[in-house]
Design a protein around this motif. Structure first.
Motif, mmCIF file in Angstrom:
data_model
loop_
_atom_site.group_PDB
_atom_site.id
_atom_site.type_symbol
_atom_site.label_atom_id
_atom_site.label_comp_id
_atom_site.label_asym_id
_atom_site.label_seq_id
_atom_site.Cartn_x
_atom_site.Cartn_y
_atom_site.Cartn_z
ATOM 1 N N ILE A 634 0.859 -1.185 0.000
ATOM 2 C CA ILE A 634 0.000 0.000 0.000
ATOM 3 C C ILE A 634 0.892 1.231 0.000
ATOM 4 C CG2 ILE A 634 -0.181 0.092 2.520
ATOM 5 C CD1 ILE A 634 -3.084 1.064 2.138
ATOM 6 N N ASN A 635 0.460 2.268 -0.705
ATOM 7 C CA ASN A 635 1.199 3.524 -0.755
ATOM 8 C C ASN A 635 0.228 4.666 -0.540
ATOM 9 O OD1 ASN A 635 2.396 5.950 -2.585
ATOM 10 N ND2 ASN A 635 4.035 4.757 -1.638
ATOM 11 N N SER A 636 0.402 5.375 0.570
ATOM 12 C CA SER A 636 -0.545 6.432 0.928
ATOM 13 C C SER A 636 -0.353 7.674 0.070
ATOM 14 C CB SER A 636 -0.377 6.783 2.410
ATOM 15 O OG SER A 636 0.946 7.216 2.669
ATOM 16 N N SER A 637 0.860 7.921 -0.416
ATOM 17 C CA SER A 637 1.097 9.097 -1.245
ATOM 18 C C SER A 637 0.372 8.990 -2.575
ATOM 19 C CB SER A 637 2.603 9.262 -1.476
ATOM 20 O OG SER A 637 2.862 10.352 -2.322
ATOM 21 N N ASN A 638 0.346 7.784 -3.144
ATOM 22 C CA ASN A 638 -0.331 7.575 -4.411
ATOM 23 C C ASN A 638 -1.783 7.142 -4.253
ATOM 24 O OD1 ASN A 638 2.161 8.088 -5.642
ATOM 25 N ND2 ASN A 638 2.721 5.919 -5.610
ATOM 26 N N GLY A 639 -2.155 6.733 -3.032
ATOM 27 C CA GLY A 639 -3.521 6.252 -2.813
ATOM 28 C C GLY A 639 -3.802 4.925 -3.490
ATOM 29 N N LEU A 640 -2.787 4.072 -3.579
ATOM 30 C CA LEU A 640 -2.920 2.819 -4.318
ATOM 31 C C LEU A 640 -2.651 1.625 -3.420
ATOM 32 C CD1 LEU A 640 -1.031 3.697 -7.635
ATOM 33 C CD2 LEU A 640 -3.481 3.904 -7.149
ATOM 34 N N VAL A 641 -3.332 0.527 -3.762
ATOM 35 C CA VAL A 641 -3.075 -0.780 -3.167
ATOM 36 C C VAL A 641 -2.805 -1.744 -4.305
ATOM 37 C CG1 VAL A 641 -4.110 -2.743 -1.971
ATOM 38 C CG2 VAL A 641 -4.439 -0.462 -1.080
ATOM 39 N N VAL A 642 -1.761 -2.548 -4.174
ATOM 40 C CA VAL A 642 -1.445 -3.531 -5.199
ATOM 41 C C VAL A 642 -1.339 -4.895 -4.537
ATOM 42 C CG1 VAL A 642 1.027 -3.035 -4.968
ATOM 43 C CG2 VAL A 642 0.191 -4.160 -7.023
ATOM 44 N N PHE A 643 -1.889 -5.901 -5.193
ATOM 45 C CA PHE A 643 -1.855 -7.267 -4.660
ATOM 46 C C PHE A 643 -1.601 -8.218 -5.810
ATOM 47 C CE2 PHE A 643 -6.186 -5.912 -5.465
ATOM 48 C CZ PHE A 643 -6.696 -6.909 -6.285
ATOM 49 N N GLY A 644 -1.007 -9.355 -5.498
ATOM 50 C CA GLY A 644 -0.678 -10.324 -6.528
ATOM 51 C C GLY A 644 -0.835 -11.744 -6.028
ATOM 52 N N ASN A 645 -1.038 -12.653 -6.995
ATOM 53 C CA ASN A 645 -1.097 -14.078 -6.692
ATOM 54 C C ASN A 645 -0.583 -14.848 -7.910
ATOM 55 O OD1 ASN A 645 -3.200 -13.951 -8.520
ATOM 56 N ND2 ASN A 645 -4.813 -14.298 -6.997
ATOM 57 N N SER A 646 -0.946 -16.113 -8.032
ATOM 58 C CA SER A 646 -0.447 -16.926 -9.132
ATOM 59 C C SER A 646 -1.112 -16.583 -10.462
ATOM 60 C CB SER A 646 -0.665 -18.411 -8.821
ATOM 61 O OG SER A 646 -2.041 -18.673 -8.640
ATOM 62 N N ASN A 647 -2.180 -15.791 -10.444
ATOM 63 C CA ASN A 647 -2.856 -15.394 -11.679
ATOM 64 C C ASN A 647 -2.352 -14.066 -12.227
ATOM 65 O OD1 ASN A 647 -4.419 -17.662 -11.730
ATOM 66 N ND2 ASN A 647 -6.210 -16.700 -10.786
ATOM 67 N N GLY A 648 -1.755 -13.251 -11.383
ATOM 68 C CA GLY A 648 -1.311 -11.943 -11.844
ATOM 69 C C GLY A 648 -1.355 -10.939 -10.718
ATOM 70 N N LEU A 649 -1.576 -9.678 -11.099
ATOM 71 C CA LEU A 649 -1.635 -8.637 -10.089
ATOM 72 C C LEU A 649 -2.799 -7.704 -10.373
ATOM 73 C CD1 LEU A 649 0.928 -5.753 -10.548
ATOM 74 C CD2 LEU A 649 0.324 -7.309 -12.393
#
Length: 1146
Positions: A634-649
């Motif tokens: 998570i990045n508060s400056s950009n307001g983004l959350v990124v998550f990934g698994n075996s299918n992608g992100l």
């Protein structure tokens, strides 16, 4: 003698050869002055926190107020006041069957299941064993040390009692044989000794309990039995009345027998506390054994009789109970776990005085409870120790040292409102010891995720541990109220809310957690209570076709070739147009577009603390369950959350509540397509159902997109009963199964280790030799071998070689060793950020490493770490004016960044570490500067870029047990210690490093072990540790009174030295036990505390040794004087004999 570490030398040679091979490209890093040296590093254990795992015994020093707990694996934990804890370990690892304090002497005796007894010196900060005695012919069953006595009674399985001098740890020749203790007419063996205690009023009498039901009052002086008391049920424990006229026995049939000392023929009273009394006057029905009873008297009222066990056999399934009998009242206190032992805390240490009990310490299998006997209802004391780590099994943890100073008070303020009510108002009675005087006082926080979905924040500053705040993530979801409503366990994990991983930004206080049911929850911190009418929800459809092209051949350093067009696995391109995307079961029984958990539809009351901002759920795709999330950021400056698994992100804008990117892993390898994404979902809070996927060629309408359970879907297949039934049938048909929360990850790690040990050296040349999917599903080999997203890192860098300006970026690491760069295009702050879409474009592969990527970081041209940018914390529920004030106090949008890159100049270093090796790449030229092969035969479990002595380094924990550190940016090996072989997968899941040389791991299901790899911390450790022993005056003995002194009615003393000493009893058999000197003598004292107590302890031992030497010198002097006298006498006799004789008469 310190072992010579040839591995460290070889690694240094490898690093130097690697650096020499690339000396032409390392000129950019030559300007970085590295000051970290091997002298800055030293590895040692610091403290252990948590509940003693598998406890087996307990003891209490009533004067020092110290509690000792022994475990089944030989561990010894000592507790004093809040923050005073100590951990010791017996080398043998045998179970501790009994503990005995030398009251107010700063010493402890432990008896182990391997028939050894040990004397511990507690007068030093790190206790050490002074003496050990190993029995070889008899098994120890019970030990007893009378108050203010140096003679220890040891009962054995054969029924004999041996006596040990605790000062010298030598056996006395005085032995009480079982055949002399029992009746001569008895034809059977009485069994092991289960109890030994001295008569409260007569030290010359010893009460011995045998397992068969025989109790003997033994006269030590006369060496015979005064009285024998016989009962036909086995004995478990015996307790004296303080006057010595009565004692109570607990038996295996749930009965208590009270005996008058001078009336051995028949018990004065027989009761069965929990037995049903028949009307015809017969014996009560037998109950479960009463394992222990204690009999304590008071001056002002009735005595207390406290016992464990003894419940009726018809109470099947009833929890363990402690029974308190006080006068005519009987109180049964139910416990959450089985009772291991209990002790009654009394005002006096003297057994011949009114005991005045005030509390009961109850040691349970998984808890420690103190009961207040002085208040009505017997409330419990509030426990100040961090013993709730295992309240729910720990599934993940993170360690943050040197946090912002205001964090701990903020978390404590909201956590203090969560405390239970109804505790005793008295102070915690275990109050011994003193805190350490450490100089390191930086804030430290530990975050633990648990199997029930809870997250706990702990204050770990100054080698202490205290829970600050507890967050229950399961509150966001609907709970099954009955067994019939629970989903089939063939699909849903037994702990569906378990925390898989978490990402926390201490500066902005943003928290993001991922659970095993493929869900992500974003939290904001607020000091105000709020009620959320509708929980914000995004449902994401992530899938990857099994026929996808694998990532390009990982061999070599070049950027991999692009996959064939059309093979990319974006969800819209692989989705069949005829398939409905609303949450339903399709005609062939497939479960589709349905999440594993259902978000609650009723309003959610959120207390001050962490409050839900957004819930993201991965949904089923064509009958396939969503893959568990393996990485999160998570990045508060950009307001983004990124998550990934075996299918992608997936990339989610939690400010606009939209899904920005849903991309297969193979798509990241294509640098030519910018993959510009536009948010598709409306920005209204209640219209989130359309924001689940990207816009495609128009094959899906808004109505066909996945809908959240709160969006009011009217599909007939969404009714709970029908959907549940079809879902269960489909589960049984497909035989799909989620793995267990912890066991599956352990299994994958076990396979990885086994493959590592069997791998041939020539296979190590491939970068993907030891990579495995971290996906939780084990339903197919294909899924297990797919490339999985393993790491993320938000940064501001140069996305492409040609870029000269910094821009927000995202580094993506995979289990195949690839590191990709993703460029982010964001609008400036303010309202435009909430309205303008965020652009995302893949920039292809940055570099390739062996093994899965573990950690990534950026350094500037001077070698200083560039942390991810963040937004300062503000309370989202405060007024706009207050928000602006809070932002202005600590405004920092982005960290200080280097100037724009000029032609041919690099201004950043990307630090990349995988399971096998580490590389440093210069940016924007993307040229490799340094490379170091960390391990060939094993693989790393954890790697972190940490701050140490003002500089940064990479700290690594390897599966073969080595802990290593590498300098930055040159990757020189600075530390390599074979610390801990990986014997438990729990360590692999929970090991984590932090700044300033700190690390920890879960050493047992209930305990954290903290270690340090800092030389400074090791040097100051003695000062930082707490002191167990403090000088305290022993209470005065009870007054005998005039008439008792006149007529001899008081307590009678006994000179045990005359009875048990070598002159009176002779020497013991040498083959019975072997004396083993411990390391806690003068050698052990060299590492003792530097305070007053340590000085006194050292002085005492030195005086003892000096006195012993002086005694030996006196003996030698006396012998020489005797020899001289003898010589003088003989000379005088010779002179008299030959005085009057002539020379010829000689």
């Amino acid at each position: 003698m310190k072992k010579f570490n040839i591995r460290k030398v070889l690694d240094g040679l490898t690093a130097s050869s690697s650096s020499a091979a690339h000396s032409g490209g390392s000129r950019e890093s030559d300007a970085v002055q590295e000051t970290l040296q091997s002298d800055h590093f030293q590895l040692c254990k610091t403290v252990r926190h948590g509940f003693p795992y598998q406890p087996s015994s307990m003891a209490f020093d009533p004067v020092q107020k110290i509690l000792a707990v022994g475990t089944q694996n030989g561990a010894l934990r000592l507790f004093g006041r809040a923050g005073v804890e100590c951990y010791c370990q017996h080398e043998s690892g045998a179970a501790i069957i009994q503990l005995q304090f030398l009251i107010n002497e700063g010493a402890l005796v432990s008896a182990l299941a391997d028939d050894s007894i040990h004397l511990w010196n507690l007068r030093q900060k790190i206790p050490a064993i002074l003496h050990s005695l190993k029995f070889s012919r008899e098994r120890i069953t019970y030990v007893h040390l009378p108050f203010q006595s140096k003679w220890l009674y040891i009962g054995t399985e054969r029924g004999n009692i041996h006596i040990v001098n605790v000062e010298s740890f030598t056996l006395s020749g005085y032995v009480i044989m079982w055949n002399k203790a029992i009746e001569l007419s008895t034809k059977t063996h009485p069994g092991p000794v289960v109890h030994i205690s001295d008569h409260p009023m007569d030290e010359g009498k010893l009460l011995i309990g045998f397992e068969c039901g025989v109790v003997v009052l033994w006269d030590l002086k006369c060496k015979k039995a005064d009285y024998r008391y016989t009962y036909d049920e086995a004995i478990h424990s015996v307790a004296w009345h303080h006057e010595g006229k009565q004692f109570v026995c607990s038996h295996s049939d749930g009965s208590l027998t009270t005996w008058n000392v001078r009336a051995p023929a028949k018990a004065a009273q027989i009761i069965t506390p929990h037995g049903k009394q028949p009307k015809d006057g017969k014996k009560p029905e037998p109950c479960k054994p009463i394992l222990k009873v204690e009999y304590k008297t008071t001056r002002a009222g009735e005595p207390f009789m406290i016992l464990s066990g003894g419940l009726s056999y018809d109470t099947v399934g009833r929890r363990a109970c402690l029974t308190v009998m006080h006068g005519k009242s009987t109180t049964v206190l139910e416990m959450d776990y089985p009772i291991v032992d209990f002790l009654t805390l009394c005002e006096t240490p003297y057994p011949n005085d009114f005991q005045e009990p005030y509390a009961v310490v109850v040691l349970l299998e998984k808890d420690l409870v103190l009961i207040d006997l002085g208040q009505i209802g017997y409330p419990i004391f509030e426990n100040p120790y961090p013993l709730t780590i295992h309240e729910s099994p720990v599934t993940c943890c993170e360690y943050f040292a040197d946090c912002p100073a205001e964090l701990i008070p903020a978390l404590y303020s909201v956590g203090s409102r969560q405390k239970r009510q109804g505790y005793s108002k008295k102070e915690w009675p275990i109050s011994g010891g003193n805190w350490g005087q450490g100089t390191q006082s930086y804030p430290e926080i530990i975050i633990t995720g648990h199997a029930d979905g809870t997250i706990k924040f702990w204050d770990a500053s100054a080698l202490m541990l205290q829970v600050l705040y507890k967050l229950k993530t399961a509150k966001v979801f609907e709970r099954a109220r009955g067994k019939e409503e629970k989903p089939s366990t063939d699909i849903v994990d037994e702990d569906p809310f378990a925390i898989q991983t978490l990402s926390w930004c201490p500066e902005s206080r943003m928290l993001c957690v991922a659970g095993v049911s493929a869900h992500v929850i974003v939290y904001r911190f607020s000091k105000q209570e709020v009620t959320t009418e509708v929980v914000q929800l995004l449902e994401v459809r992530m899938q990857c076709d099994f026929s996808d092209v694998d990532s390009p051949d990982p061999g070599g350093e070049q950027t991999p070739t692009l996959p064939t067009p059309g093979a990319a696995s974006s969800p819209q391109e692989t989705e069949l147009p005829t398939q409905p995307s609303t949450g339903s079961n399709s005609s062939d029984g497939h479960r589709d577009n349905i999440p594993c958990l259902q978000v609650r539809s009723s309003p959610l009351k959120q207390s001050p603390g962490y409050q839900v901002e957004l819930v993201i759920q991965l949904v089923w795709v064509s009958g396939e369950p969503p893959q568990q999330i393996t990485s999160l950021a998570i990045n508060s400056s950009n307001g983004l959350v990124v998550f990934g698994n075996s299918n992608g992100l997936g990339v989610v804008d939690y400010l606009q509540k939209t899904l920005l990117l849903n991309m297969g892993t193979s798509e990241l390898y294509s640098p030519s397509d910018p993959y510009q994404r536009q948010p598709c979902s409306p920005r209204k809070a209640r219209q989130l159902s359309g924001g689940i996927s990207e816009s495609n060629e128009g094959s899906n309408t808004t109505e066909d997109r996945c809908k959240s359970p709160t969006s009011g879907s009217t599909s007939p297949c969404n009714s709970d009963d029908e959907r549940k039934q079809k879902f269960i049938e489909k589960v049984k048909f497909k035989s799909r199964r989620f793995s267990k929360t912890v066991a599956n990850d352990f299994a994958k790690m076990s396979r990885k280790i086994s493959q590592t040990s069997e791998q041939k050296p020539d296979l190590d040349a491939k970068d993907n030799s030891f990579t495995r999917s971290r996906s939780s599903s084990v339903t197919s080999i294909e899924r297990e071998s797919r490339e999985v997203i393993s790491a993320f890192h938000f940064c501001e860098s140069f996305p492409r070689k040609t870029d000269s300006l910094l821009s927000p970026c995202l580094l993506v690491g995979t289990t195949q060793g690839s590191v990709m760069m993703v460029a982010l295009s964001l609008s400036p702050g303010g309202d435009s950020r909430l309205q303008q879409p965020v652009g995302i474009s893949s920039c292809g592969t940055l570099v390739k490493l062996k093994g899965g990527i573990l950690t990534m970081a950026l350094l500037d041209s001077t070698g200083t770490l560039l942390p991810p940018s963040y937004e300062p914390w503000y309370d989202p529920n405060s007024s706009d004016e207050e928000k602006e004030k809070e932002k202005e106090k600590s405004r920092r949008r982005r960290p200080a960044s280097p100037p724009s890159s000029q032609e041919g100049q690099d201004h950043q270093f990307a630090v990349l570490c995988s399971e096998k090796q580490a590389k440093v790449v210069a940016l924007p030229s993307q040229t490799r500067i340094h490379k170091h092969n960390i391990t060939e035969s094993s693989f790393l479990l954890r790697a972190d870029v940490v701050l140490m002595a003002g500089e940064n380094c990479i700290a690594c924990f390897c599966a073969n047990g080595h802990i290593m550190t590498l300098s930055l940016p040159s990757l020189r090996p600075l530390l390599d210690v074979n610390y801990l072989p990986l014997t438990d997968m729990r360590i692999a899941r929970t090991f984590c490093f932090s700044n300033l040389g700190q690390a920890l791991y879960l050493v047992s299901p209930a305990e954290f072990q903290r270690i340090t790899y800092s030389q400074d911390t090791c040097n100051n450790l003695q000062e930082m540790l707490s002191e167990l022993f403090t000088p305290v005056e022993t209470p005065e003995a009870p007054n005998r009174g005039f008439f008792k002194g006149l007529f001899g009615g008081g307590a009678q003393s006994l000179d045990r030295e005359d009875l048990f000493g070598e002159t009176a009893s002779g020497k013991a058999s040498r083959s019975l036990a072997q004396h083993i000197p411990g390391p806690g003598g003068m050698e052990g004292m060299k590492g003792a505390a530097s305070g007053v107590v340590g000085d006194l302890a050292r002085a005492r031992i030195a005086l003892d040794e000096r006195g012993q030497k002086l005694g030996e010198l006196d003996e030698r002097t006396a012998a020489m004087m005797a020899s001289a006298d003898s010589f003088s006498k003989h000379a005088h006799d010779m002179m008299l004999k030959y005085k009057d004789k002539k020379w010829y008469q000689l």
